[in-house]
Design a protein around this motif. Structure first.
Motif, PDB file in Angstrom:
ATOM      1  N   UNK A 127     -33.337  -6.132 -27.352  1.00  0.00           N
ATOM      2  CA  UNK A 127     -32.244  -5.746 -26.466  1.00  0.00           C
ATOM      3  C   UNK A 127     -33.004  -4.616 -25.396  1.00  0.00           C
ATOM      4  N   UNK A 128     -32.530  -5.065 -24.115  1.00  0.00           N
ATOM      5  CA  UNK A 128     -33.146  -4.113 -23.245  1.00  0.00           C
ATOM      6  C   UNK A 128     -31.997  -3.535 -22.574  1.00  0.00           C
ATOM      7  N   UNK A 129     -31.790  -2.003 -22.633  1.00  0.00           N
ATOM      8  CA  UNK A 129     -30.709  -1.414 -22.241  1.00  0.00           C
ATOM      9  C   UNK A 129     -31.090  -0.556 -20.864  1.00  0.00           C
ATOM     10  N   UNK A 130     -30.148  -0.662 -20.071  1.00  0.00           N
ATOM     11  CA  UNK A 130     -30.572   0.250 -18.956  1.00  0.00           C
ATOM     12  C   UNK A 130     -29.114   0.252 -17.901  1.00  0.00           C
ATOM     13  N   UNK A 131     -28.930   1.551 -17.394  1.00  0.00           N
ATOM     14  CA  UNK A 131     -27.491   1.302 -16.434  1.00  0.00           C
ATOM     15  C   UNK A 131     -27.844   0.839 -15.213  1.00  0.00           C
ATOM     16  N   UNK A 132     -26.795   0.489 -14.469  1.00  0.00           N
ATOM     17  CA  UNK A 132     -27.094  -0.251 -13.075  1.00  0.00           C
ATOM     18  C   UNK A 132     -28.190   0.451 -12.399  1.00  0.00           C
ATOM     19  N   UNK A 184     -23.899  -1.734 -27.061  1.00  0.00           N
ATOM     20  CA  UNK A 184     -24.428  -2.981 -27.500  1.00  0.00           C
ATOM     21  C   UNK A 184     -25.603  -2.491 -28.308  1.00  0.00           C
ATOM     22  N   UNK A 185     -26.207  -1.212 -28.214  1.00  0.00           N
ATOM     23  CA  UNK A 185     -27.257  -1.047 -28.900  1.00  0.00           C
ATOM     24  C   UNK A 185     -26.755  -0.755 -30.151  1.00  0.00           C
ATOM     25  N   UNK A 205     -32.217  -0.447 -34.383  1.00  0.00           N
ATOM     26  CA  UNK A 205     -32.794   0.434 -33.573  1.00  0.00           C
ATOM     27  C   UNK A 205     -34.381  -0.254 -33.032  1.00  0.00           C
ATOM     28  N   UNK A 206     -34.778  -0.785 -33.766  1.00  0.00           N
ATOM     29  CA  UNK A 206     -36.159  -1.150 -33.677  1.00  0.00           C
ATOM     30  C   UNK A 206     -36.470  -2.388 -32.714  1.00  0.00           C
ATOM     31  N   UNK A 207     -35.166  -2.732 -32.394  1.00  0.00           N
ATOM     32  CA  UNK A 207     -34.913  -3.990 -31.624  1.00  0.00           C
ATOM     33  C   UNK A 207     -34.519  -3.618 -30.330  1.00  0.00           C
ATOM     34  N   UNK A 208     -34.494  -2.063 -30.072  1.00  0.00           N
ATOM     35  CA  UNK A 208     -33.847  -1.607 -28.710  1.00  0.00           C
ATOM     36  C   UNK A 208     -34.695  -1.350 -27.849  1.00  0.00           C
ATOM     37  N   UNK A 209     -34.741  -1.129 -26.612  1.00  0.00           N
ATOM     38  CA  UNK A 209     -35.715  -0.711 -25.534  1.00  0.00           C
ATOM     39  C   UNK A 209     -34.891  -0.171 -24.494  1.00  0.00           C
TER      40      UNK A 209
END
Length: 883
Positions: free
Chosen positions: A27-32, A865-866, A871-875
């Motif tokens: 999972x790659x998280x980032x705002x707009x 969604x994180x 947690x080790x699958x989140x970037x």
């Protein structure tokens, strides 16, 4: 394929950036504006090439001046690969290496590894975004059904769009009953021109002979074409028979089983039965709850033993309770009195420590005596001053007398300055330091002395016989008389002060301290008075409290009156509160018991009524109990489903000519018939080719015989028109045949993978909807889903959210089925942004399953969604080292 690492030299906002994907589901998280779409575009560009200048907004040229491109490390079929793509022609310059075997590869090797997937196909199957769902629901109902039906065909979106465009273009060119379409107009013109050609060539016998032969050849050609059409139709029919033969066998087995139809139970009957049983169960459960509650209330109605005692002695206890507030106030007053008594004792101790035993022996003076003492002390001070002045003056006169006795006469004349000064001094002393009689005496004495100084010369002149010594002696005598008078006054004042001091026991105190001691004496007396009053109040309060507490002994064992008075009053208050609370609880319990008894009676009646209705319902259908009804209903449903299935099979079998299946005993017989038909068709096509050659030659000869200009002109016109018609016809036939071919191809492509897709999609759809739907059915016209309560819904009847879940399930199912042939990672760009939290959780549960066989990269701007993955699958894209 599994992507392990990305190194971005320069692409959009990123430069000198590295991303490592350690997990199957990342999972790659980032705002707009964090660069999620940029990374998706980078992955696509690395695999299939950079966009060209025709699509400049998809190129992502770096603004920082960094090298355009990057690296990708991935594994595929147990081999590790390293791919580098930088700016260059034809999608960029590629360096490709198999790191497992240390082999340098080419761009063609990369394309072969990815084949048959290209950029467009990758975006349609493996690239999944929220826009996909938006595009799907921009379609009308028929197009949506068609899109979902044919999701099993690769590139179905473009094929469906092409099919619609071709249909529109074909209809614009020709319709069977149309008159305005270009081909329809040309055909009418051709018919008119043919009639003119026929009239022009009637004069040519040779032409007629050729025409006869051409006609015969055309008939033979038509016969060959008819044979080919028949044989082709027969082969098509055999293909259809072969495809439907398993269904035919199933249908025959059903017909031969001669299964008797069970009792028919309608859906309405089932709904009525369910409503009655549910209503009875709910009423029975509520009745049971009410009875249990009523039993508990009856237990609550039993008063405690202290309450029994309270009720038996309530009159006496209530009287005492009425006095409880006053007793509590007396206890507070007693506490205040004790505090005041302690404060007064402290004040007295401080006064005794400061002034000693004087306070114990004396008493404060009255206001009049204080004023009198003040006057006596003032007079005493004045007289003491006068006494001192007279004594001083007497000493001076004595000194002068001694001097005069040694001289015969006083040789001086005029005013005696010494006597004048002495008189003035006496007057001043008397005026400013004496009062009353002493002031008068002192003033008179001063005047006399001053007058003597003034009139001394005249006295000396008038009385020459008196000597200076006699005069001084006389003055001294006068001063002695004055001094005696002053002493007498001083004695009187001392006696008066002594009398006052004896009255107030001040004999042991200096007179000068009497007035200063009076405020202290008053404070001491007031403190003593307050202390005595507080002591008496304390005694009275304790007596009242003891009397009140003694009356409470009537309560006996139910009230613990040990401890001090405060504890006893607290115990009494607690006892009273407990009894009053229990009285209220008993009253409330009685009220609730009455209400519960009413509800129990009412619900008992309702249960009886519903039970009677259920019994009558079962009796009407000759069913003994509820279990029998359920068995009958399920048997009816199974029979109806089987009957519907057989009806669908029968409908499909109806497309085959009558007796088509009966001619073949097995699948092998059908295969043999197909082979024979194919051979005959090939033979007919060879014969047709020979006839076509002969027909062409005859047609050519006929054209050569047409010599007249009119005939030639007509032939040219018809030939030109024929060419236009043939061209239009070819175009129309090509579009029509292509439409049919696309339809059949898409259906066949979908049906080829449909069983596997349906199995996976059904499981995925149940997971996404929380087991609310458990079956998906495809037909030629629509897609239906079956809910857990066995209610069937057409896809057009579903809510937008549920239809989205169906589309997601089908997309993922197709991806899973295709994974055995085409292994690529799934890239999801916030596709679930419109899902609520529950639907999103179900979607991520599905992703957890898919990651077992396929790598998944999920890009999202929703930070919550994180929480749905470890947690080790989140970037976090904000934490990338973007320089």
């Amino acid at each position: 394929m599994r992507i392990k690492e990305l190194t971005i030299y320069g692409f959009g906002k990123f430069h000198d950036t590295r991303l490592t994907f350690d997990k199957q589901l990342q999972l790659l998280y980032g705002p707009n504006e964090a660069g999620k779409s940029t990374i998706v575009a980078f992955i696509t560009s690395m695999l299939f090439g950079f966009a060209t200048a025709k699509h400049k907004y998809e190129m992502y040229q770096p603004k920082s001046g960094a090298t355009y491109g990057g690296e990708m490390a991935f594994s595929h079929q147990n081999h590790d690969y390293w791919l580098k793509r930088v700016d260059g022609t034809h999608g960029g310059d590629v360096t490709f290496r198999d790191t497992t075997t240390d082999t340098l590869l080419t761009k063609q090797d990369l394309n072969a590894l990815l084949r048959p997937v290209d950029r467009e196909l990758f975006s349609q199957i493996y690239g999944f975004s929220e826009q996909n769902l938006q595009d799907v629901f921009g379609l009308d109902r028929f197009a949506l059904i068609q899109r979902i039906q044919r999701i099993g065909a690769i590139g179905s979106d473009d094929w469906i769009t092409l099919n619609q465009r071709l249909r529109k273009e074909a209809d614009a060119l020709y319709k069977p009953r149309g008159r305005k379409q270009p081909l329809s107009v040309k055909l009418r013109e051709y018919d008119a021109l043919t009639e003119k050609v026929a009239a022009a060539k009637a004069d040519y016998p040779r032409y007629q002979d050729l025409q006869t032969k051409e006609t015969e050849t055309a008939k033979a050609l038509a016969a060959s074409q008819a044979a080919i059409t028949t044989q082709d139709s027969a082969l098509t029919n055999l293909n259809q028979i072969e495809q439907l033969f398993p269904y035919y066998q199933e249908y025959q087995a059903f017909k031969n089983s001669e299964q008797a139809a069970p009792q028919s139970i309608s859906t309405e009957d089932w709904e009525n039965f369910t409503r009655l049983t549910t209503q009875r169960a709910q009423l029975t459960a509520r009745l049971k709850t009410e009875k249990e509650q009523l039993a508990g209330q009856r237990e609550d109605m039993t008063p405690s033993e202290p309450q029994h005692f309270y009720q038996a002695h309530q009159t006496v206890i209530d009287q005492l309770v009425d006095q409880l507030t006053a007793a509590q106030q007396q206890l507070r007053d007693r506490q205040v009195a004790e505090q005041n008594l302690a404060a007064e004792a402290n004040t007295l101790d401080q006064l005794r420590a400061a002034h000693g035993a004087k306070l114990m022996q004396t008493s404060p003076m009255s206001a009049g005596d204080q004023e009198e003492v003040a006057q006596l002390i003032a007079q005493q001070r004045q007289l003491n001053a006068t006494q001192t002045a007279i004594s001083n003056q007497r000493h001076q006169l004595a000194d002068q007398l001694n001097a005069a006795e040694q001289a015969d006469n006083d040789a001086g004349s005029g005013i005696s300055i010494k006597w004048l000064a002495a008189g003035i001094a006496v007057v001043v002393l008397a005026v400013f330091f004496l009062s009353g009689v002493a002031r008068s005496v002192g003033g008179a004495l001063g005047v006399i002395v001053a007058a003597y100084g003034i009139f001394k010369p005249m006295l000396n002149n008038g009385d020459s016989g008196a000597s200076k010594a006699d005069l001084l002696s006389e003055q001294i005598d006068q001063l002695n008389a004055q001094l005696k008078t002053v002493n007498t006054h001083l004695t009187d004042i001392s006696e008066q002060l002594q009398t006052i001091g004896s009255t107030y026991h001040l004999s042991a105190v200096q007179v000068s301290d009497w007035l200063d001691l009076q405020p202290v004496l008053k404070d001491y007396a007031a403190a003593m008075a307050r202390s005595e009053a507080d002591q008496q109040q304390l005694v009275d309060l304790e007596q009242h409290l003891d009397q009140y507490l003694t009356q409470w002994q009537v309560v006996g064992d139910w009230l613990d009156l040990s401890g001090d008075r405060s504890a006893q009053l607290t115990a009494i208050q607690q006892f009273v509160n407990a009894r009053q609370d229990e009285t209220k609880q008993l009253q409330l319990a009685a009220q609730q018991q009455r209400l519960s008894e009413q509800r129990v009676a009412s619900q008992t009646t309702e249960v009886t009524t519903v039970t009677q209705r259920l019994t009558a319902f079962l009796a009407e259908r000759d069913l003994g109990d509820e279990a029998a009804f359920q068995r009958a209903y399920h048997a009816s449903q199974d029979y109806q489903q089987q009957t519907a299935h057989m009806a669908m099979i029968k409908q499909q079998l109806a497309s085959v000519e009558t007796g088509g299946f009966e001619r073949y005993a097995s699948q092998a017989a059908i295969d043999e018939a197909k082979e024979d038909c194919s051979k005959q068709l090939a033979k007919s096509r060879l014969s047709q080719a020979a006839q076509l050659k002969r027909h062409s030659q005859l047609t050519y000869d006929m054209k050569q015989l047409a010599s007249s200009e009119a005939y030639q002109h007509l032939l040219q016109q018809r030939a030109a028109l024929e060419a236009e018609i043939i061209d239009m016809t070819d175009t129309w036939l090509a579009k029509t045949l292509l439409i049919k071919w696309i339809d059949q191809t898409l259906i066949q492509a979908s049906q080829g993978r449909q069983p596997q897709i349906m199995t996976a999609a059904t499981a995925y759809f149940a997971l996404l909807t929380g087991d609310r739907f458990h079956k998906i059915t495809f037909t030629d016209d629509t897609v239906t889903v079956e809910a857990a309560d066995q209610t069937t819904y057409d896809v057009g009847e579903l809510s937008r959210g549920t239809a989205e879940q169906l589309y997601v399930a089908l997309r993922f199912a197709f991806t899973k089925v295709m994974a055995d042939e085409i292994e690529l990672p799934i890239i999801i760009d916030d596709s679930f942004v419109n899902f609520d939290r529950d639907r999103t959780k179900h979607a991520f549960a599905l992703l957890q399953q898919l990651q077992e066989t396929t790598q998944i990269l999920y890009f999202t701007a929703d930070r919550y969604n994180q929480d749905l993955v470890p947690s080790d699958q989140c970037l976090n894209l904000d934490q990338l080292a973007v320089k």
